[in-house]
Motif scaffolding. Structure first.
Motif, short mmCIF file in Angstrom:
data_model
loop_
_atom_site.label_atom_id
_atom_site.label_comp_id
_atom_site.label_asym_id
_atom_site.label_seq_id
_atom_site.Cartn_x
_atom_site.Cartn_y
_atom_site.Cartn_z
N ASP A 187 0.81 -1.23 0.00
CA ASP A 187 0.00 0.00 0.00
C ASP A 187 0.84 1.27 0.00
OD1 ASP A 187 -2.29 -1.48 -0.08
OD2 ASP A 187 -2.72 -1.33 2.07
N ILE A 188 1.99 1.23 0.66
CA ILE A 188 2.81 2.45 0.72
C ILE A 188 3.81 2.52 -0.42
CG2 ILE A 188 2.54 2.68 3.22
CD1 ILE A 188 5.25 1.49 3.60
N GLY A 189 3.74 1.58 -1.36
CA GLY A 189 4.54 1.65 -2.57
C GLY A 189 5.98 1.20 -2.45
N LEU A 190 6.28 0.38 -1.44
CA LEU A 190 7.65 -0.09 -1.27
C LEU A 190 7.91 -1.44 -1.94
CD1 LEU A 190 8.43 0.82 2.46
CD2 LEU A 190 9.07 2.06 0.38
N TYR A 191 6.85 -2.12 -2.36
CA TYR A 191 7.02 -3.44 -2.96
C TYR A 191 7.81 -3.35 -4.26
CZ TYR A 191 6.01 -8.12 -4.69
OH TYR A 191 6.14 -9.41 -5.16
N ASP A 192 8.78 -4.24 -4.41
CA ASP A 192 9.66 -4.29 -5.58
C ASP A 192 10.37 -2.96 -5.79
OD1 ASP A 192 10.81 -5.88 -7.50
OD2 ASP A 192 9.41 -5.29 -9.07
N SER A 193 10.81 -2.37 -4.69
CA SER A 193 11.55 -1.12 -4.73
C SER A 193 12.78 -1.24 -3.84
CB SER A 193 10.67 0.05 -4.25
OG SER A 193 11.45 1.20 -4.00
N PHE A 194 13.85 -0.55 -4.19
CA PHE A 194 15.06 -0.60 -3.37
C PHE A 194 14.81 -0.04 -1.98
CE2 PHE A 194 19.01 1.37 -1.83
CZ PHE A 194 19.84 0.26 -1.83
N TRP A 195 13.83 0.87 -1.86
CA TRP A 195 13.55 1.51 -0.57
C TRP A 195 12.95 0.53 0.45
CZ3 TRP A 195 16.02 5.74 0.27
CH2 TRP A 195 16.34 6.57 -0.81
N VAL A 196 12.51 -0.63 0.00
CA VAL A 196 12.00 -1.63 0.94
C VAL A 196 13.13 -2.16 1.83
CG1 VAL A 196 12.31 -3.73 -0.42
CG2 VAL A 196 10.36 -3.53 1.13
N TYR A 197 14.38 -2.00 1.37
CA TYR A 197 15.53 -2.39 2.16
C TYR A 197 15.95 -1.30 3.15
CZ TYR A 197 16.21 -5.92 -1.53
OH TYR A 197 16.04 -6.95 -2.42
N ILE A 198 15.52 -0.07 2.91
CA ILE A 198 16.04 1.08 3.67
C ILE A 198 15.04 1.60 4.71
CG2 ILE A 198 17.08 3.36 3.49
CD1 ILE A 198 18.65 1.11 2.09
#
Length: 302
Positions: free
Chosen positions: A139-150
């Motif tokens: 929902d917050i748009g972190l899926y399949d994004s590098f920011w999901v690690y940060i």
């Protein structure tokens, strides 16, 4: 004479204890280090010769071809870049943000302090579970994004408790005198508190970077792109799926055709394990002195 005799008997007892202690610790150290040594030995041995067995303490036929095969694979190099960026960025932001919260909690003039602490402690014992967390990431748009690690690991309640326990023992007079001289909270934090808290921050940084380096679950659950694959996830695939290791060997055979017959999936796995573990083995000695200092200072203050 009695005193001398008593001292000698105590010295003999201590010496016997020390010998037993050294023997036990040597066995423990060997048990812990041998698996890594076994991987190194196997990775430096020719693949076809390794299949014959009997390679335990020293390579029988030395070769660096296995490592060439690993570093010629573009997927591994990409995974290394992602893991290095993820580990260092997440460690810096995580330690900094957690230290900020810890410093704020130690300040006696923090408003609603009695409300913040229970909410922070609550997150250590209760969570929404994996599925709600997955939905939140989507929902917050972190899926399949590098920011999901940060972004998710930017704060740790457990690390905050350790840091604030250390900061609470810092001289309050130093902070008060800085305020009288007109220093802002940010200046006090970055120029006074951070330098004085180097031991505990280095200790937390060591734990954090090792956890980030070894993590594969976040990459497995919250990413699908090959460009976001971490080295630990690649290592998991290469161990559990024989076709991945065969693919690495097949790709290397194009660049080193004369040595292609010696590359086997087994030695490719071992070489990948060594390459994955080596960076943390190299980083640890540089932070160990801070780790020991932090533990010692904490013990004295306790």
């Amino acid at each position: 004479m009695k005193k001398i005799h008593i001292k000698k008997s105590k010295l003999r007892k201590n010496t016997a204890f020390d010998r037993i202690n050294y023997a036990v610790m040597t066995v423990v150290a060997f048990v812990m280090l041998y698996p890594l040594w076994y991987c190194i030995v196997g990775s430096l041995n020719e693949g076809m010769d390794y299949l014959r067995g009997g390679v335990f303490l020293w390579p029988r036929k030395w070769t660096l071809t296995n490592y060439k095969a690993v570093f010629l694979d573009k997927s591994i190099l990409s995974a290394f870049k992602v893991t290095i960026a993820k580990s260092f960025i997440a460690t810096i932001t995580g330690v900094l943000c957690t230290a900020m919260v810890a410093y704020a909690i130690t300040r006696p003039d923090l408003k609603l302090k009695k409300i913040y602490i229970p909410f922070i402690m609550l997150t250590m014992f209760f969570s929404g579970g994996l599925i709600p967390y997955f939905i939140l990431i989507m929902d917050i748009g972190l899926y399949d994004s590098f920011w999901v690690y940060i972004i998710p690991p930017m704060f740790s309640a457990y690390n905050m408790i350790i840091i604030q326990s250390f900061m609470r023992d810092l001289p309050g007079e130093l902070i008060e005198s800085a305020k009288i001289d007109g220093a802002s909270e940010y200046r006090i934090f970055f120029q006074i508190v951070i330098p004085l808290s180097k031991p505990v921050l280095a200790t937390i940084a060591l734990f954090t970077i090792v956890n980030n380096w070894n993590a594969y679950f976040d990459a497995m659950m919250y990413t699908t792109s090959q460009d976001l694959q971490t080295i630990q996830l690649f290592l998991k695939k290469i161990i559990t799926d024989p076709s991945v290791a065969k693919g690495v060997g097949a790709a290397a055979s194009i660049s080193i055709p004369d040595r292609a017959s010696t590359i086997t999936p087994q030695v490719v796995k071992l070489a990948t394990m060594v390459v994955t573990a080596l960076p943390m083995v190299c980083v640890y000695p540089f932070l160990q002195r801070y780790f020991v200092t932090g533990v010692t200072m904490g013990a004295v203050k306790g």
